[in-house]
Scaffold this motif. Structure first.
Motif, PDB file in Angstrom:
ATOM      1  N   VAL A  25     -10.433  -1.820  -0.412  1.00 57.47           N
ATOM      2  CA  VAL A  25      -9.388  -1.415  -1.345  1.00 57.47           C
ATOM      3  C   VAL A  25      -8.890  -0.024  -0.979  1.00 57.47           C
ATOM      4  N   ALA A  26      -7.622   0.252  -1.262  1.00 52.73           N
ATOM      5  CA  ALA A  26      -7.051   1.575  -1.023  1.00 52.73           C
ATOM      6  C   ALA A  26      -6.764   2.228  -2.366  1.00 52.73           C
ATOM      7  N   ALA A  27      -7.272   3.445  -2.544  1.00 55.63           N
ATOM      8  CA  ALA A  27      -7.048   4.205  -3.775  1.00 55.63           C
ATOM      9  C   ALA A  27      -6.732   5.633  -3.358  1.00 55.63           C
ATOM     10  N   ALA A  28      -5.436   5.965  -3.340  1.00 54.39           N
ATOM     11  CA  ALA A  28      -5.036   7.257  -2.784  1.00 54.39           C
ATOM     12  C   ALA A  28      -3.845   7.854  -3.516  1.00 54.39           C
ATOM     13  N   GLY A  29      -3.800   7.700  -4.833  1.00 56.51           N
ATOM     14  CA  GLY A  29      -2.660   8.211  -5.570  1.00 56.51           C
ATOM     15  C   GLY A  29      -1.374   7.665  -4.963  1.00 56.51           C
ATOM     16  N   MET A  30      -1.352   6.365  -4.703  1.00 51.71           N
ATOM     17  CA  MET A  30      -0.265   5.754  -3.935  1.00 51.71           C
ATOM     18  C   MET A  30       0.758   5.076  -4.834  1.00 51.71           C
ATOM     19  N   THR A  31       2.017   5.472  -4.655  1.00 51.83           N
ATOM     20  CA  THR A  31       3.113   4.895  -5.421  1.00 51.83           C
ATOM     21  C   THR A  31       3.427   3.481  -4.940  1.00 51.83           C
ATOM     22  N   ILE A  32       3.662   2.604  -5.881  1.00 47.80           N
ATOM     23  CA  ILE A  32       4.065   1.229  -5.562  1.00 47.80           C
ATOM     24  C   ILE A  32       5.538   1.233  -5.174  1.00 47.80           C
ATOM     25  N   THR A  33       5.856   0.759  -3.986  1.00 46.04           N
ATOM     26  CA  THR A  33       7.256   0.653  -3.556  1.00 46.04           C
ATOM     27  C   THR A  33       7.479  -0.729  -2.949  1.00 46.04           C
ATOM     28  N   ASP A  34       8.741  -1.144  -2.917  1.00 47.91           N
ATOM     29  CA  ASP A  34       9.072  -2.447  -2.336  1.00 47.91           C
ATOM     30  C   ASP A  34       8.699  -2.496  -0.861  1.00 47.91           C
ATOM     31  N   GLU A  35       8.887  -1.384  -0.171  1.00 51.88           N
ATOM     32  CA  GLU A  35       8.564  -1.337   1.262  1.00 51.88           C
ATOM     33  C   GLU A  35       7.072  -1.517   1.482  1.00 51.88           C
ATOM     34  N   ARG A  36       6.254  -0.859   0.689  1.00 52.98           N
ATOM     35  CA  ARG A  36       4.801  -0.963   0.828  1.00 52.98           C
ATOM     36  C   ARG A  36       4.290  -2.332   0.390  1.00 52.98           C
ATOM     37  N   LYS A  37       5.006  -2.975  -0.526  1.00 50.71           N
ATOM     38  CA  LYS A  37       4.614  -4.317  -0.965  1.00 50.71           C
ATOM     39  C   LYS A  37       4.699  -5.340   0.169  1.00 50.71           C
ATOM     40  N   LYS A  38       5.454  -5.018   1.193  1.00 50.47           N
ATOM     41  CA  LYS A  38       5.587  -5.931   2.328  1.00 50.47           C
ATOM     42  C   LYS A  38       4.287  -6.022   3.129  1.00 50.47           C
ATOM     43  N   VAL A  39       3.465  -4.976   3.068  1.00 53.35           N
ATOM     44  CA  VAL A  39       2.236  -4.942   3.877  1.00 53.35           C
ATOM     45  C   VAL A  39       0.970  -4.812   3.035  1.00 53.35           C
ATOM     46  N   LEU A  40       1.132  -4.635   1.726  1.00 50.07           N
ATOM     47  CA  LEU A  40      -0.015  -4.469   0.837  1.00 50.07           C
ATOM     48  C   LEU A  40       0.174  -5.310  -0.418  1.00 50.07           C
ATOM     49  N   ASP A  41      -0.928  -5.733  -1.022  1.00 47.02           N
ATOM     50  CA  ASP A  41      -0.884  -6.351  -2.341  1.00 47.02           C
ATOM     51  C   ASP A  41      -1.349  -5.306  -3.348  1.00 47.02           C
ATOM     52  N   PHE A  42      -0.473  -4.965  -4.300  1.00 48.62           N
ATOM     53  CA  PHE A  42      -0.786  -3.916  -5.257  1.00 48.62           C
ATOM     54  C   PHE A  42      -1.352  -4.467  -6.560  1.00 48.62           C
ATOM     55  N   SER A  43      -2.184  -3.656  -7.180  1.00 52.40           N
ATOM     56  CA  SER A  43      -2.712  -3.959  -8.500  1.00 52.40           C
ATOM     57  C   SER A  43      -1.627  -3.707  -9.540  1.00 52.40           C
ATOM     58  N   VAL A  44      -1.956  -3.995 -10.794  1.00 54.30           N
ATOM     59  CA  VAL A  44      -1.069  -3.580 -11.875  1.00 54.30           C
ATOM     60  C   VAL A  44      -1.020  -2.055 -11.848  1.00 54.30           C
ATOM     61  N   PRO A  45       0.080  -1.446 -12.260  1.00 56.47           N
ATOM     62  CA  PRO A  45       0.161   0.023 -12.249  1.00 56.47           C
ATOM     63  C   PRO A  45      -0.915   0.645 -13.132  1.00 56.47           C
ATOM     64  N   TYR A  46      -1.455   1.770 -12.672  1.00 55.69           N
ATOM     65  CA  TYR A  46      -2.482   2.435 -13.476  1.00 55.69           C
ATOM     66  C   TYR A  46      -2.113   3.875 -13.824  1.00 55.69           C
ATOM     67  N   PHE A  47      -0.954   4.347 -13.301  1.00 57.82           N
ATOM     68  CA  PHE A  47      -0.561   5.722 -13.609  1.00 57.82           C
ATOM     69  C   PHE A  47       0.939   5.896 -13.407  1.00 57.82           C
ATOM     70  N   ASP A  48       1.603   6.527 -14.397  1.00 56.01           N
ATOM     71  CA  ASP A  48       3.022   6.849 -14.289  1.00 56.01           C
ATOM     72  C   ASP A  48       3.160   8.236 -13.678  1.00 56.01           C
TER      73      ASP A  48
END
Length: 270
Positions: free
Chosen positions: A105-128
């Motif tokens: 798993v990757a946990a690095a204060g990482m923003t969910i973006t459409d571009e990153r969704k192409k190479v990663l599966d993201f969890s539900v958001p946990y921080f705004d």
């Protein structure tokens, strides 16, 4: 005698090699709940240090933070312990580290973006997340326009960097945007006046100000609508489900709010 000694040495070496070759390599396994892991008994997390208050080392050298505490909940749910790997952010956001089996798993204060969704599966958001402009105490700079002819620092490979470069280009501002390899280098550049201001996530600056009172102030915020998410390798549905369930449970039973108060501060009411 020399020949016999050499033969004996070669035989001993061959035996050692055979024993070493037979040693069982830990190729991971599956938890009781059916979640595949790269290492038996451990949930391996890729992160990029330092990025307080989400992940950083305490005085003893232990990696702690909001992200760490939340992933500990996932590990507990799976009946394993969390192990952390510090790796460059580029390998995390590109999916390279997950695909290479460096971590689960990757946990690095990482923003969910459409571009990153192409190479990663993201969890539900946990921080705004909100971007913020930090300047040295006493500075009167508050807007990007006021940085005309000046240097503005950002952290390379982040959404903050993308946002500032886009704003500068769209508004045709005469601002020199300087990218730094990590948060520590960016903060050092601001503290030593290599740049007149720096942009990164608001909680990061709040943490820095708390640790270095009187040196830096937050001059402005940029509501970019960003949200953080944890990420897993594309197609790892079992682990993604476990991560999502841990986040939702923490939010429903009050654990999330307690961890938020400990690592971030007062939780926004809106």
């Amino acid at each position: 005698m020399l020949g016999r000694t050499r033969k004996a040495a070669l035989l001993a070496a061959a035996v050692t090699l055979a024993i070493t070759g037979c040693a069982k390599e830990d190729t991971g396994g599956t938890t009781a709940s059916g979640v595949p892991l790269i290492k038996t008994g451990a949930l391996t997390t890729c992160t990029h240090l330092p990025y307080a208050p989400f992940q950083s080392k305490d005085a003893s050298g232990k990696v702690v933070g909001f992200d760490v505490a939340l992933i500990d909940l996932v590990a507990t749910k799976l009946g394993v312990t969390q192990e952390i790997v510090d790796t460059p952010f580029e390998g995390i956001k590109s999916g390279t580290d997950l695909n290479a089996g460096k971590c689960d798993v990757a946990a690095a204060g990482m923003t969910i973006t459409d571009e990153r969704k192409k190479v990663l599966d993201f969890s539900v958001p946990y921080f705004d997340a909100t971007q913020a402009l930090a300047v040295g105490t006493g500075s009167t700079l508050k807007t990007l326009e006021e940085f005309a002819g000046k240097r503005l620092g950002v952290q390379g490979g982040t959404t903050g960097e993308e946002y500032i470069k886009t704003q500068v280009a769209e508004k045709k501002l005469d601002v020199e945007v300087v990218s730094y390899k990590d948060l520590a280098a960016l903060q050092q550049a601001l503290a030593t006046n290599q740049v007149e201001g720096a942009v990164n996530d608001l909680p990061v600056w709040n943490e820095y100000i708390k640790a270095n009172p009187g040196k830096v102030t937050v001059a402005a915020g940029f509501d970019t609508g960003e949200q953080y998410g944890f990420a897993v390798k594309k197609g790892n549905a079992a682990l993604l489900t476990a991560v999502d369930e841990a986040i939702r449970t923490a939010k429903s039973d009050g654990t999330y709010d307690k961890l938020y108060a400990t690592w971030i501060g007062d939780k926004p009411t809106a």
